[in-house]
Enzyme design. Structure first.
Site, short mmCIF file in Angstrom:
data_model
loop_
_atom_site.label_atom_id
_atom_site.label_comp_id
_atom_site.label_asym_id
_atom_site.label_seq_id
_atom_site.Cartn_x
_atom_site.Cartn_y
_atom_site.Cartn_z
N ASP A 106 0.80 -1.24 0.00
CA ASP A 106 0.00 0.00 0.00
C ASP A 106 0.83 1.28 0.00
OD1 ASP A 106 0.71 -1.02 2.54
OD2 ASP A 106 -0.86 0.10 3.57
N GLU A 172 -0.75 -2.40 5.07
CA GLU A 172 0.17 -2.40 6.22
C GLU A 172 0.02 -1.12 7.02
OE1 GLU A 172 3.14 -1.76 8.94
OE2 GLU A 172 3.01 -0.48 7.18
ZN LIG Z 1 4.92 3.36 6.60
ZN LIG Z 2 6.18 0.78 5.50
#
Ligand SMILES: [Zn+2]
Ligand SMILES: [Zn+2]
Length: 438
Positions: A106, A172
């Site tokens: 991401d 994440e």
């Molecule tokens: Zn980050």
């Molecule tokens: Zn990262």
């Protein structure tokens, strides 16, 4: 950890019989050849992904690119795991353990300010606001390096004594409404069928180009966000005695909380941090508001200290409010756990990291107060998460814009090291490198 100390530790480790496997030196020569061959593709994937970043939970294009690549390599591929997660299973030609390599996918709601031919112009909506999107944490590098490692390892499939699982993880950085990709993938069985024995992952960041840093044991902090709502009673700013001022109470709570780490927590072993990053209340100079909202984050490296700090923050918040006749409610989220590298696994793999880094070197890192949801995998199975320096030569990595900055820049010169590290960790783990044989 230097080689001598490592040798002493390994000598003391239990003797484990490793399965018969191909000669490590032959595999390593083939590995080098394959890495050199795949690098032009890794660079072009990275640029393509960099130019088309996607917010956490929206990694549709990136996941498609990854899945198509894995399938083209003949790797068993599952999509839609824990959101847009992609999982590839490469079964080697010989029996053996299962090792996982993980990359996050991401981007962030950040408008890129780096002048690159493949600069991101992507835009999206984050919490209702129109935002620029950028791979400001460098996950574009992670995806491209793991795609490269997949191609390298797929080419050596027949010689692999065991299975490699490629985990391309979404979100994440966290989903807007809470939670993040790693726990969601675990919930959907990413560490099962086949059951994973160990997991490796890396993160790019400021550091000498191509240098690897790692730390056995706790390496990155646990991170817990919290919200405090202080409720007082509204009154005119000229007659504060007629109400209960939540702004003054909130200010006292900020100060009170700041004494916890400095006066109440034993920080002689590991540090702890409490930060209030937002303080919202009131609209006008002479109106005392009803309530104040504060947002903060807690960073710790030890579960007992973390839980103790939770209790103390709650007590301090509630009792300061009570002392003024106000009330305060605190909610602490489950956040990220400590990124805790399995010490035995880390020490076993130091030689692999050193070989992968070559002349740039592999060194023990200090504790890092950032957090990672890679910790969720490590909570279940032994894992090693390490860092790869991407600061261009001639620049001081201590002062360059860090991850999450609109000016964050990753030099592609470190990409071969990352591909080599990931591929070598998988091969060395499967072939039993670093395990003493009888
Ligand atoms: Zn980050
Ligand atoms: Zn990262």
């Amino acid at each position: 950890m230097r080689p001598l100390a490592l040798f002493a530790l390994l000598s003391a480790a239990p003797v484990i019989l490793a399965a018969q496997s191909p000669s490590p030196s032959r595999l390593s020569a083939e590995l080098d050849r394959r890495i050199t061959a795949v690098m032009p593709k890794v660079v072009s994937w990275r640029r393509d992904i960099h130019q088309h970043p996607e917010l956490s939970g929206e990694e549709v294009r990136t996941a498609k690119l990854v899945a198509e690549h894995l399938r083209s390599l003949g790797i068993e591929t599952t999509t839609g795991v824990g959101g847009h997660g992609v999982v590839g299973v490469l079964r080697g030609g010989r029996p053996g353990p299962v090792v996982a390599l993980r990359s996050d996918m991401d981007g962030l709601p950040v408008e890129e300010q780096v002048d690159l031919p493949f600069k991101s112009k992507a835009r999206g909506v984050y919490r209702g606001a129109s935002v620029g999107i950028m791979h400001a944490c460098g996950h574009d590098n992670h995806v491209a390096m793991l795609m490269g490692a997949a191609e390298v390892l797929a080419g050596m499939k027949g010689e692999l004594p065991g299975t490699v699982k490629f985990i391309f993880q979404p979100a994440e950085e966290g989903l807007p409404n809470g939670g993040s990709g790693a726990p969601l993938m675990i919930k959907q069985g990413v560490l099962e069928s086949p059951k994973v024995d160990a997991i490796f992952g890396l993160h790019v960041g400021p550091g000498p180009l191509g240098q690897i840093t790692y730390r056995p044991g706790p390496a990155m902090a646990a991170s817990n966000s919290f919200t405090i709502v202080v409720r007082g009673r509204q009154s005119h700013g000229a007659t504060p005695w007629a109400g209960i001022d939540p702004i003054v109470v909130g200010a006292q709570i900020v100060t009170g909380i700041q004494t916890l780490v400095s006066r109440q927590i034993d920080i002689s072993a590991v540090p702890a941090i409490v930060t209030i990053g937002a303080f919202q209340g009131g609209v006008r100079n002479n109106i005392i508001p009803d309530s104040v909202v504060m947002l903060g984050t807690i960073r710790t490296f030890d579960k007992a200290i973390r839980d103790d700090l939770f209790r103390r923050i709650t007590r301090t918040t509630e009792m300061i409010a009570a002392s003024a006749g106000a009330t305060a409610r605190i909610v602490i989220d489950s956040g990220n756990l400590v990124t805790r590298n399995d010490s035995a696994l880390t020490l076993r793999m130091v030689g692999t990291l050193e070989r992968a880094a070559g002349s740039a070197g592999a060194e023990v890192a200090p504790l890092w107060t950032a957090s990672e949801d890679f910790s969720a995998f490590q909570d279940r199975i032994p894992g090693l998460f390490f860092n790869l320096g991407v600061t261009p030569k001639g620049q001081d990595w201590r002062v360059v814009p860090s991850n999450h900055s609109p000016s964050f820049f990753a030099d592609e010169g470190a990409l071969p090291t990352g591909v080599r590290a990931l591929s070598s960790l998988a091969i060395d783990f499967l072939t039993g490198v670093g395990i003493r044989r009888q």
